[in-house]
Design an enzyme around this catalytic site. Structure first.
Site, PDB file in Angstrom:
ATOM      1  N   HIS A 259      -6.406 -86.589 -20.889  1.00  0.00           N
ATOM      2  CA  HIS A 259      -5.160 -85.939 -20.481  1.00  0.00           C
ATOM      3  C   HIS A 259      -4.849 -84.896 -21.554  1.00  0.00           C
ATOM      4  O   HIS A 259      -4.599 -85.250 -22.700  1.00  0.00           O
ATOM      5  CB  HIS A 259      -4.030 -86.957 -20.353  1.00  0.00           C
ATOM      6  CG  HIS A 259      -4.244 -87.944 -19.249  1.00  0.00           C
ATOM      7  ND1 HIS A 259      -3.850 -89.252 -19.326  1.00  0.00           N
ATOM      8  CD2 HIS A 259      -4.828 -87.799 -18.030  1.00  0.00           C
ATOM      9  CE1 HIS A 259      -4.185 -89.895 -18.208  1.00  0.00           C
ATOM     10  NE2 HIS A 259      -4.775 -89.026 -17.416  1.00  0.00           N
ATOM     11  N   GLU A 262      -1.992 -85.179 -24.152  1.00  0.00           N
ATOM     12  CA  GLU A 262      -1.961 -86.332 -25.061  1.00  0.00           C
ATOM     13  C   GLU A 262      -2.865 -85.989 -26.242  1.00  0.00           C
ATOM     14  O   GLU A 262      -4.042 -86.322 -26.260  1.00  0.00           O
ATOM     15  CB  GLU A 262      -2.391 -87.596 -24.309  1.00  0.00           C
ATOM     16  CG  GLU A 262      -1.419 -87.929 -23.178  1.00  0.00           C
ATOM     17  CD  GLU A 262      -1.899 -89.030 -22.238  1.00  0.00           C
ATOM     18  OE1 GLU A 262      -2.867 -89.736 -22.598  1.00  0.00           O
ATOM     19  OE2 GLU A 262      -1.317 -89.173 -21.141  1.00  0.00           O
ATOM     20  N   HIS A 397      -5.674 -92.130 -25.753  1.00  0.00           N
ATOM     21  CA  HIS A 397      -4.583 -91.562 -24.956  1.00  0.00           C
ATOM     22  C   HIS A 397      -3.315 -91.504 -25.798  1.00  0.00           C
ATOM     23  O   HIS A 397      -3.320 -91.798 -26.985  1.00  0.00           O
ATOM     24  CB  HIS A 397      -4.343 -92.415 -23.707  1.00  0.00           C
ATOM     25  CG  HIS A 397      -5.379 -92.243 -22.641  1.00  0.00           C
ATOM     26  ND1 HIS A 397      -5.096 -91.753 -21.385  1.00  0.00           N
ATOM     27  CD2 HIS A 397      -6.711 -92.490 -22.643  1.00  0.00           C
ATOM     28  CE1 HIS A 397      -6.204 -91.713 -20.657  1.00  0.00           C
ATOM     29  NE2 HIS A 397      -7.195 -92.159 -21.401  1.00  0.00           N
ATOM     30  N   GLU A 489      -3.684 -96.388 -26.523  1.00  0.00           N
ATOM     31  CA  GLU A 489      -2.489 -95.546 -26.421  1.00  0.00           C
ATOM     32  C   GLU A 489      -1.933 -95.437 -27.842  1.00  0.00           C
ATOM     33  O   GLU A 489      -1.444 -96.403 -28.416  1.00  0.00           O
ATOM     34  CB  GLU A 489      -1.460 -96.176 -25.477  1.00  0.00           C
ATOM     35  CG  GLU A 489      -1.958 -96.349 -24.044  1.00  0.00           C
ATOM     36  CD  GLU A 489      -1.882 -95.054 -23.242  1.00  0.00           C
ATOM     37  OE1 GLU A 489      -1.311 -94.060 -23.756  1.00  0.00           O
ATOM     38  OE2 GLU A 489      -2.383 -95.030 -22.107  1.00  0.00           O
TER      39      GLU A 489
END
Length: 637
Positions: A259, A262, A397, A489
């Site tokens: 992404h 990110e 991410h 994350e």
């Protein structure tokens, strides 16, 4: 963003409402509707839960609808305030935005000074929609400790409109030579001398080239393909013998920037390649061992087109989703072939369980056609996965603080449901390794990022138990190749300000290194032909009681990730008799060697010898004579 805006935003960083650097106790409000809409929720880009009315709503919302409402931020020291960013309420069900607002400053919360525009009190433009961040710069910066945002007009929606907002504040902390504010002791720098800033495509390429020039003997830059807009997907390889797969040496990968907005993963991988180069040259034995025993591949930007879009807007103004998708609008985290459904359909339909496969699932034909809605970046990564025998990887991410592990997709398309692989215990170990060594995740005093408290799960979760993600890279990797992969994350803030990058490196450095070292946990070996000693490619490695096999690669070497314990392992290959042995995995930081020497079946040996015109060895002549005699007896009966 105007030149003036760029200058001011770069001059003074955000206080950190979005990144949680500003604590909940530093936020106050005139009133709030309920706890889930309290001042602690008035943070830029904060995301609400699915339900309105829970404790995780998407803004601060005042209880009353009048011009006396305010959200207050305590900078905890004298600060030169330069600007504010505002957003509306994040909600599926409600539309609440502030159209205009005033700003006031104070040193003691008793006397307030308004922000002026000449001789009049300044009124700033707010939002026209709920998600686009709008920057307001003060004509003159003001030194104070406290700042208030005071809404003046908002979307009325008849009598249903509420005063709701999310915000970020820009300001430069003044020096504190007399330690008047002793609580301001949080580190903001790193002891490592790395290039801590955001790098666009050209700057990323330049940095990678500088690392390669500094450490030419252990690095190699290569491209695995191009983005839709023609930007190359560069990979940095780090190894003591770059450009070549060495027998018995496992291959590891980090992928960032799937992404594009990110961005922390991208910068961490650029930091990581600099760090490994520097420490290898310095003789750090941990790094030297890692480089000599592992072939490392770092892909800092899988979605460079998306990154460029977010980068042009800047850290605080990119919003929550600008740059997430590919240029074609594809979410790459849902873009890999859905092999989960292929596997689960086969399990439901096949009556003969022996015919079921549990690894190396082929890609459905319709997915590989040119017409298939598959991003060029996704195709490039799949080809990369097929060409290099990766053993372990992680997909970096942002937007949360948690490590997720496969499966990412629920079996019956439920919104969320725990869906384990056959290697659940090892995947949990991998997730724990990263989460427990990450300085932010392992801090039990931290608050949740958005709408889920992952501290309750020790900062790890089965991906499908968080939300259903069909077509994820992790699931595809597990079902189509030998590679185990998790998603990390990295931070609540998808696009942290450049000033926060040094401390983010400190938060993640140990995690990045320790996770890489897990590629050496379990068993490894070479499957060879007993007679010739040649490696056997594509041999299947089966571990009793774990219904997921892996295969040997071109030279016959294999790696099977396993937790400590005793395992019964079997190697099989077409045309060979299977071979089994017991392998003991210890708690050491190196794998147990479990080699296999397979004996060819008589028919295969005969074919091979006849093709070469060779003489049959005595053991094969005896075996064939026994088979003929047995056939003769069967015929007489």
């Amino acid at each position: 963003m105007t030149d003036k805006a760029l200058l001011v935003v770069s001059e003074c960083p955000p206080l950190g409402l979005e990144s949680l650097k500003v604590k909940d106790t530093q936020l106050r409000a005139s009133s709030y509707k309920r706890r889930g809409l309290g001042p602690h929720r008035g943070r830029l880009n904060i995301q609400s839960g699915i339900e309105d009315g829970d404790i995780y709503d998407g803004a601060w919302c005042a209880q009353y609808r009048d011009k006396k409402q305010w959200l207050e931020v305590d900078a905890r020291r004298l600060t030169r305030f330069t600007g504010v960013i505002l957003q509306g309420r994040n909600s599926i069900w409600s539309w609440d935005i502030v159209h205009t607002y005033k700003v006031q400053f104070s040193n003691d919360t008793l006397v307030w000074k308004p922000c002026m525009n000449g001789t009049e009190e300044a009124i700033f433009e707010g939002n026209q929609d709920a998600e686009t961040p709008v920057l307001a710069l003060f004509n003159t910066s003001t030194v104070a400790r406290y700042i208030r945002i005071n809404p003046q007009s908002w979307y009325q929606n008849g009598t249903k409109g509420h005063i709701c907002l999310r915000a970020e504040v820009f300001g430069c902390a003044l020096s504190d030579p007399n330690s008047i504010y002793p609580w301001q002791t949080e580190p903001t720098e790193s002891k490592d001398k790395l290039d801590f800033r955001h790098h666009n495509y050209k700057e990323m390429r330049k940095l990678m080239k500088s690392v390669q020039e500094e450490c030419p003997d252990i690095t190699r830059i290569y491209s695995i393909g191009k983005s839709y807009m023609g930007l190359k997907l560069y990979v940095m390889e780090i190894s003591d013998n770059p450009g070549k797969h060495e027998l018995g040496e496992p291959e590891f990968r980090y992928v960032a920037g799937m992404h594009g907005n990110e961005v922390l993963g991208r910068e961490l991988l650029l930091n990581l390649m600099q760090y490994i180069c520097q420490e290898y040259k310095r003789g750090d034995q941990r790094i030297v061992h890692l480089v000599k025993e592992t072939r490392i591949h770092l892909l800092p930007s899988m979605n460079p087109d998306g990154y460029e879009m977010a980068f042009k807007k800047g850290s605080e103004l990119a919003g929550w989703s600008l740059g997430r998708y590919s240029y074609e609008g594809i979410d790459m985290n849902h873009n890999f072939a859905d092999l989960n459904s292929v596997m689960w359909t086969a399990i439901e339909l096949e009556t003969d369980r022996s015919k079921l496969i549990n690894h190396y699932f082929p890609i459905p034909e319709q997915y590989t056609t040119e017409e298939a809605f598959v991003a060029s970046e996704t195709r490039a990564v799949i080809s990369w996965m097929q060409n290099i025998p990766f053993v372990l990887g992680a997909n970096l991410h942002g937007g949360e603080l948690v490590v997720t592990y496969p499966y990412d997709m629920t079996r019956d398309w439920a919104p969320r449901e725990h869906t384990p692989t056959a290697d659940e215990s090892f995947f949990r170990w991998l997730a724990v390794v990263y989460a427990s060594t990450n300085q932010v995740m392992s801090n039990h005093d931290r608050r949740p990022c958005h709408n889920k408290d992952f501290l309750r799960y020790n900062n790890i979760i089965n991906g499908a138990d968080w939300h259903n993600v069909p077509g994820s890279m992790n699931d595809f990797s597990y079902l189509h190749t030998n590679c185990f992969e998790v998603t990390v994350e990295l931070s609540c803030d998808k696009f942290p300000h450049a000033s926060e990058l040094p401390i983010e490196w400190e938060n993640n450095r140990e995690s990045l290194l320790t996770y890489m070292e897990q590629v050496h946990r379990g068993i490894k070996g070479v499957v060879r032909d007993k007679d010739t000693g040649a490696g056997i490619a594509d041999a299947v490695i089966k571990v009793d009681d774990i219904n997921h096999h892996i295969r040997s690669v071109a030279d016959g070497d294999y790696w099977r990730l396993l937790n400590p314990g005793e395992y019964r392992v079997t190697a099989t290959a077409e045309g060979y008799f299977p071979s089994s042995r017991t392998c003991q995995v210890m708690y050491d930081h190196y794998p147990t060697i479990c080699d296999f020497r397979l004996t060819k079946m008589p028919k295969e040996r005969l074919k091979e010898l006849l093709m070469k015109g060779g003489k049959l060895p005595k053991d094969l002549q005896l075996r064939l004579r026994q088979l003929r005699m047995r056939k003769g007896k069967d015929g007489k009966q």
